[in-house]
Design an enzyme around this catalytic site. Structure first.
Site: not given
Ligand code: ADP
Length: 165
Positions: A18, A42, A92, A130
């Site tokens: 992120h 969630k 990803r 996460s």
């Molecule tokens: P959500 O519940 O909306 O998927 P996340 O916090 O898991 O929320 O992810 C938010 C955004 O960040 C999404 O577009 C996800 O694909 C992207 N994302 C999550 N992990 C990574 C990572 N390791 N590298 C790049 N983008 C990521």
């Protein structure tokens, strides 16, 4: 007009993946709003207030980053922010691609004027999520290669409290 990038997500908690997307987005937009969605169904490990604080602390070295929470549809939130808001999503792998393109197309159907841009994850972070960071911390593993230092400490503390140590 000021170009505002809106990076939506759960950020429970923020990872290095992120952070990388946020950092790169600051090179493209005048301002980046990290928008924590208070989604339905969630049950997050970190409260919204905790997630805001973690992101703000990790993003201190970056210029023009603001952290907020929102509820409801991302496109409505983008419209409320005003200006020409652009949604940012990180990709990803092919499963992110499949899910995110469907979401972007749905958002375009809901609101023509709200665009989505995708940033491909830097290869060093493409395995990070996460949920895996939480799983590793739960089992007492090291998360410092997965999340910013402030988040690694917060994860450690969270599971210490939960296990009553
Ligand atoms: P959500 O519940 O909306 O998927 P996340 O916090 O898991 O929320 O992810 C938010 C955004 O960040 C999404 O577009 C996800 O694909 C992207 N994302 C999550 N992990 C990574 C990572 N390791 N590298 C790049 N983008 C990521």
């Amino acid at each position: 007009m000021k170009r505002v990038g809106i990076y939506t997500g759960s950020f429970d908690p923020m990872t290095l993946g992120h952070f990388d997307i946020i950092q790169r987005a600051t090179q493209i937009f005048d301002e980046v709003v990290v928008a924590i969605g208070e989604g339905r169904g969630k049950s997050p490990l970190f409260t919204a207030a905790e997630r805001i604080e973690l992101i703000e602390t990790a993003c201190k070295p970056l210029k023009a980053v603001r952290v907020e929470t929102f509820s409801g549809l991302a496109v409505e939130y983008a419209k409320k922010l005003g200006g020409k808001g652009v949604l940012i999503r990180g990709l990803r792998n092919s499963s992110d691609y499949n899910y995110e393109t469907q979401m972007a197309q749905m958002n375009q159907a809901l609101a023509h004027d709200v665009e989505t841009i995708f940033l491909a994850t830097s290869p060093a972070y493409s395995h990070i999520s996460s949920s895996l960071a939480k799983e590793i911390a739960y089992h007492g593993g090291q998360t410092k290669l997965l999340v910013p230092p402030v988040v690694a400490t917060a994860l450690e503390n969270k599971f210490k409290v939960r296990s009553g140590q």
